[in-house]
Design a protein around this motif. Structure first.
Motif, PDB file in Angstrom:
ATOM      1  N   LEU A  36      13.555 -17.804 -13.950  1.00  0.00           N
ATOM      2  CA  LEU A  36      12.213 -17.569 -13.433  1.00  0.00           C
ATOM      3  C   LEU A  36      12.270 -17.137 -11.971  1.00  0.00           C
ATOM      4  O   LEU A  36      13.248 -17.410 -11.266  1.00  0.00           O
ATOM      5  CB  LEU A  36      11.363 -18.834 -13.573  1.00  0.00           C
ATOM      6  N   PRO A  37      11.227 -16.471 -11.503  1.00  0.00           N
ATOM      7  CA  PRO A  37      11.225 -16.044 -10.102  1.00  0.00           C
ATOM      8  C   PRO A  37      10.974 -17.193  -9.140  1.00  0.00           C
ATOM      9  O   PRO A  37      10.532 -18.277  -9.534  1.00  0.00           O
ATOM     10  CB  PRO A  37      10.077 -15.024 -10.057  1.00  0.00           C
ATOM     11  N   ALA A  38      11.253 -16.931  -7.880  1.00  0.00           N
ATOM     12  CA  ALA A  38      10.943 -17.859  -6.793  1.00  0.00           C
ATOM     13  C   ALA A  38      10.254 -17.064  -5.693  1.00  0.00           C
ATOM     14  O   ALA A  38      10.151 -15.833  -5.762  1.00  0.00           O
ATOM     15  CB  ALA A  38      12.219 -18.511  -6.267  1.00  0.00           C
ATOM     16  N   PHE A  39       9.763 -17.739  -4.693  1.00  0.00           N
ATOM     17  CA  PHE A  39       9.161 -17.064  -3.538  1.00  0.00           C
ATOM     18  C   PHE A  39      10.285 -16.477  -2.696  1.00  0.00           C
ATOM     19  O   PHE A  39      11.209 -17.179  -2.289  1.00  0.00           O
ATOM     20  CB  PHE A  39       8.337 -18.054  -2.721  1.00  0.00           C
ATOM     21  N   THR A  40      10.213 -15.169  -2.424  1.00  0.00           N
ATOM     22  CA  THR A  40      11.293 -14.472  -1.728  1.00  0.00           C
ATOM     23  C   THR A  40      11.120 -14.442  -0.222  1.00  0.00           C
ATOM     24  O   THR A  40      12.089 -14.286   0.524  1.00  0.00           O
ATOM     25  CB  THR A  40      11.376 -13.019  -2.214  1.00  0.00           C
ATOM     26  N   GLY A  41       9.869 -14.513   0.239  1.00  0.00           N
ATOM     27  CA  GLY A  41       9.600 -14.369   1.665  1.00  0.00           C
ATOM     28  C   GLY A  41       8.773 -13.143   1.983  1.00  0.00           C
ATOM     29  O   GLY A  41       8.266 -13.003   3.104  1.00  0.00           O
ATOM     30  N   PHE A  42       8.604 -12.239   1.016  1.00  0.00           N
ATOM     31  CA  PHE A  42       7.776 -11.058   1.243  1.00  0.00           C
ATOM     32  C   PHE A  42       6.305 -11.455   1.136  1.00  0.00           C
ATOM     33  O   PHE A  42       5.882 -12.054   0.145  1.00  0.00           O
ATOM     34  CB  PHE A  42       8.111  -9.963   0.233  1.00  0.00           C
ATOM     35  N   VAL A  43       5.542 -11.114   2.152  1.00  0.00           N
ATOM     36  CA  VAL A  43       4.150 -11.564   2.242  1.00  0.00           C
ATOM     37  C   VAL A  43       3.255 -10.410   2.690  1.00  0.00           C
ATOM     38  O   VAL A  43       3.725  -9.435   3.295  1.00  0.00           O
ATOM     39  CB  VAL A  43       4.010 -12.739   3.238  1.00  0.00           C
ATOM     40  N   PRO A  44       1.950 -10.514   2.421  1.00  0.00           N
ATOM     41  CA  PRO A  44       1.011  -9.514   2.937  1.00  0.00           C
ATOM     42  C   PRO A  44       1.041  -9.471   4.465  1.00  0.00           C
ATOM     43  O   PRO A  44       1.324 -10.476   5.126  1.00  0.00           O
ATOM     44  CB  PRO A  44      -0.343 -10.004   2.427  1.00  0.00           C
ATOM     45  N   ARG A  45       0.738  -8.309   5.017  1.00  0.00           N
ATOM     46  CA  ARG A  45       0.746  -8.175   6.476  1.00  0.00           C
ATOM     47  C   ARG A  45      -0.208  -9.162   7.146  1.00  0.00           C
ATOM     48  O   ARG A  45       0.018  -9.613   8.271  1.00  0.00           O
ATOM     49  CB  ARG A  45       0.367  -6.738   6.863  1.00  0.00           C
ATOM     50  N   ALA A  46      -1.293  -9.494   6.449  1.00  0.00           N
ATOM     51  CA  ALA A  46      -2.291 -10.399   7.025  1.00  0.00           C
ATOM     52  C   ALA A  46      -1.743 -11.802   7.264  1.00  0.00           C
ATOM     53  O   ALA A  46      -2.332 -12.578   8.026  1.00  0.00           O
ATOM     54  CB  ALA A  46      -3.510 -10.470   6.101  1.00  0.00           C
TER      55      ALA A  46
END
Length: 748
Positions: free
Chosen positions: A233-243
């Motif tokens: 399963l996926p995990a949170f990678t660190g890529f986020v919206p600019r906001a």
């Protein structure tokens, strides 16, 4: 070299959530694929480690018993019985298992088997774009049965990721609009997940899509589990919206690198430093919500932060802090978490990823059971050997083979059989699996993907000639193959699928589906290889003729769907190769100082004629219909015309311009009916016309002007709706055998 303790290899295996033996899941395969034999094949558990099976005659007359140490091994045992005794098989084009004879073929002596590695892996992150983007569960069901029977026990499971990520981001204060600006369209989500692109040039990702994919993911995961697979399963990678940087101004958030020339609005994704406490907080929220959505079903998490992205710094201390922070965030939630990463970055950005940097990055994960590296391109550009077996991290020998889901026939069966065995026994090897990591999986090259998974169950390298001949026998449901078939597959197996040149053993691209130009198309190697590594006249042409002769002598072959597919597939490749010859002739005439406009028109006419024949050929088989891709996409619209138009644009744009303005145009090109006749043929006709005009006026061919016209043509094509152009039909048209016969008369 290091001598590796067996405890290290055992430790990563212990990180799996091993499903209890599940005979019900195995019976499900029988009910779906050979229901006439329900109740005749039984399964039972064996004591012991690893994955092994024994197939015997059952206790009752006319029954078969499969015993195994794991559900996955039982599935493989069933497959071994069905193929080696029953003479039937299952393919990406469909299953022939229901044609197993009644009563069941007898097992004259016990059949045993054991996997040489604990893990058999399948999927690339981008397969979820290039192949399965618009699949429904029926399509997934066929593939999952194929995987289970081949013995796959560790598949990637990316569907529905956004249904977990979006509420996670909302919990940290981001608005719907801020999140919508970040999410990509349905056909491009894998690259959003990779941090390559952000936003959608087609419009915001619909909420309906997110909801529907969550439902689909539940179905997929339930089936994976009942078939004895441990999903990654996926995990949170660190890529986020600019906001996110506005909401958390004190957090370390930086814009990443540009990807493939996309405008900044669609790339340079923001990256939250894993050393930040906020990273661990979001990771905890994400993984908790994911467990709530899908259940506590795995300890394996896919997480790639630098897939064709440059790290913010090459400092080894920085790289180590990223890795240690990432792992800490996973293990704070799941103490048994295994970080699964694709090793593509170490090849694709080899200049950056020096041995020192790789060792620092991987070395920051000291626990031997905490990471699993996929050596993504091991069949041609292995990284395990230059990294000292990934500096002790367990890793999987993977076959990439295909970029963009292109259709060209190619492969390296000798190395697929020998490479994993050699790597497994190399001094200090920490290899624990084999896997397919194709960007797109197309049925013409299915043989190479099945071959790797079959090798996982053989301690000695398989024999190429024996392998392809037995496969052809099952594929066409024959007791024995004719001399014509045997010779045809001998040629195919020892040439097209035994190409050992690492520069061209990937799927070969045809220039048919590349933007027309006077130069820069032929003899390419690497990412878009157009160099043909074999003599067409000495290999492919006689093979196609032999296949044709075989069905003339054995008319029953016409009733085998796989034979019809193969005949169309190899004829398609023959025409693609012929087109390259015609193109070279056209360029030669155009470059001649004494040629006339009439000469150029005469040289260009065969190219256009060949494309018309190719379109007619592809229309005869359902596996080559562009309309099927469009239909798969638009059915998710639930009858909403506006939503259907959005999805169709996504489907078209991925195959054509791949971006708002052709950023990686034709990378995902396909020789499909409707795409060849409605797009590629139009471009090549325009190219011939432009060359004729240049000769007529005495001016040089204006490549810049022509390129601009092709971009506009692509934009027009992408915004069309299926059925608005003449002769567009949803289903097949014509007879494959009649069309192939006429093609052989004209083009051989």
């Amino acid at each position: 070299m290091r001598v590796v303790s067996p405890l290290l290899l055992a430790s990563v295996v212990s990180g799996a959530t091993v499903a209890a033996f599940d005979a019900a899941g195995l019976q499900g395969i029988i009910e779906r694929r050979l229901p006439q034999h329900a109740g005749k094949i039984s399964f039972s558990s064996l004591q012991g480690g690893g994955d092994s099976f024994v197939v015997r005659e059952g206790n009752s007359s006319g029954t078969v018993s499969v015993s195994c140490t794991s559900t996955s091994a039982c599935a493989r045992g069933l497959y071994t019985y069905l193929t080696e005794v029953g003479g039937v098989d299952i393919f990406w084009t469909g299953s022939r298992l229901h044609e197993l004879q009644t009563p069941l073929p007898k097992v004259t002596s016990p059949i045993t088997g054991a996997s040489i590695v604990p893990y058999r892996y399948h999927f690339n992150t981008v397969t979820f774009g290039y192949t399965t983007a618009f699949w429904d569960f029926d399509q997934w069901s066929l593939l999952l049965d194929w995987l289970a029977l081949r013995g796959v026990n560790l598949p990637l499971a990316w569907v529905g990721f956004e249904s977990v990520l979006i509420p996670t981001l909302k919990e940290y204060g981001l608005s719907d609009a801020e999140i919508a600006d970040f999410m990509s369209g349905p056909a491009f989500l894998p690259w959003n997940r990779f941090g390559n692109i952000q936003g959608s040039w087609a419009g915001p990702l619909p909420t309906q899509w997110v909801e529907d994919q969550a439902v689909l993911q539940k179905q997929i995961l339930a089936r994976m589990l009942e078939l004895g697979m441990t999903p990654i399963l996926p995990a949170f990678t660190g890529f986020v919206p600019r906001a996110m940087a506005t909401h958390y101004p004190n957090a370390s958030i930086a814009d990443g690198s540009n990807w493939d020339g996309f405008p900044t609005v669609y790339t340079n994704d923001s990256f939250l430093d894993p050393a930040e406490p906020l990273f661990a907080q979001i990771q905890r929220t994400f993984l908790t919500k994911q467990q709530e959505a899908w259940g506590n079903i795995t300890h394996f998490y896919t997480l790639d932060q630098y897939n064709e992205n440059d790290p913010l710094s090459g400092d080894t201390a920085y790289l180590a802090s990223v890795a240690s922070g990432t792992l800490a965030s996973l293990r704070a939630v799941d103490p048994a978490a295994v970080w699964v990463m694709q090793g593509w970055l170490f090849f694709a950005a080899e200049a950056f990823w020096t041995s020192e940097r790789i060792e620092a990055y991987l070395g920051a994960v000291p626990e031997p059971d905490a990471m699993l590296v996929l050596d993504l391109y091991a069949e041609a550009q292995p990284q395990w050997n230059r990294t000292d077996s990934y500096y002790g991290k367990p890793w999987v020998w993977c076959q990439l083979h295909n970029l963009g889901g292109s259709l060209g026939l190619a492969g390296n069966l000798p190395h697929i059989f020998e490479g994993p065995v050699d790597a497994l026994h190399a001094n200090g090897s920490t290899m624990v699996g084999v896997g397919n990591t194709m960007e797109g999986q197309e049925p013409g090259n299915e043989i190479v993907y099945g071959a790797l998974l079959d090798q996982a169950w053989s301690a000695a390298p398989l024999n190429v000639s024996d392998y392809v001949l037995k496969r052809a026998t099952r594929r066409y449901l024959l007791k024995e193959v004719s001399p014509e078939l045997e010779e045809a597959w001998s040629i195919i197996g020892t040439t097209i699928f035994s190409n050992q040149d690492p520069d061209t053993q990937m799927t070969i691209r045809s220039i048919i589906d590349l933007p027309p130009a006077l130069s820069g198309l032929t003899n390419l190697t690497g990412v878009i290889p157009t160099k043909i590594p074999y003599d067409t006249n000495a290999t492919l042409q006689p093979a196609v003729k032999l296949l044709w002769q075989a069905q003339q002598k054995t008319p029953s072959l016409r009733a085998a769907p796989e034979f019809a597919f193969d005949l169309v597939e190899f004829t398609r490749q023959l025409l693609a190769n012929r087109f390259l010859e015609l193109y070279s002739a056209l360029v030669g005439v155009q470059s001649s100082a004494v040629s006339t406009a009439h000469d150029v028109a005469t040289a260009g006419a065969p190219l256009v004629a060949l494309l018309a024949d190719l379109e007619a050929l592809l229309q005869t088989n359902e596996q080559y219909l562009f309309s099927a891709w469009v239909r798969d996409a638009t059915r998710w619209a639930h009858g909403n015309a506006t939503y259907a138009a959005y999805l169709e644009y996504e489907a078209r744009n991925q195959l054509t311009l791949w971006g708002p303005d052709g950023q990686i145009d034709d990378y995902a090109s396909k020789q499909w009916a409707g795409l060849v006749g409605g797009y590629y043929a139009v471009r090549w006709q325009a190219f011939v016309d432009a060359l004729v005009d240049a000769k007529t006026t005495g001016q040089a061919f204006n490549a810049t002007d022509f390129s601009g016209k092709m971009l506009q043509l692509g934009k027009t094509f992408d915004t069309q709706r299926w059925g608005t152009q003449p002769n567009e039909t949803w289903g097949t048209k014509g007879d494959s055998f009649e069309v192939v016969g006429s093609i052989l008369e004209r083009w051989t």
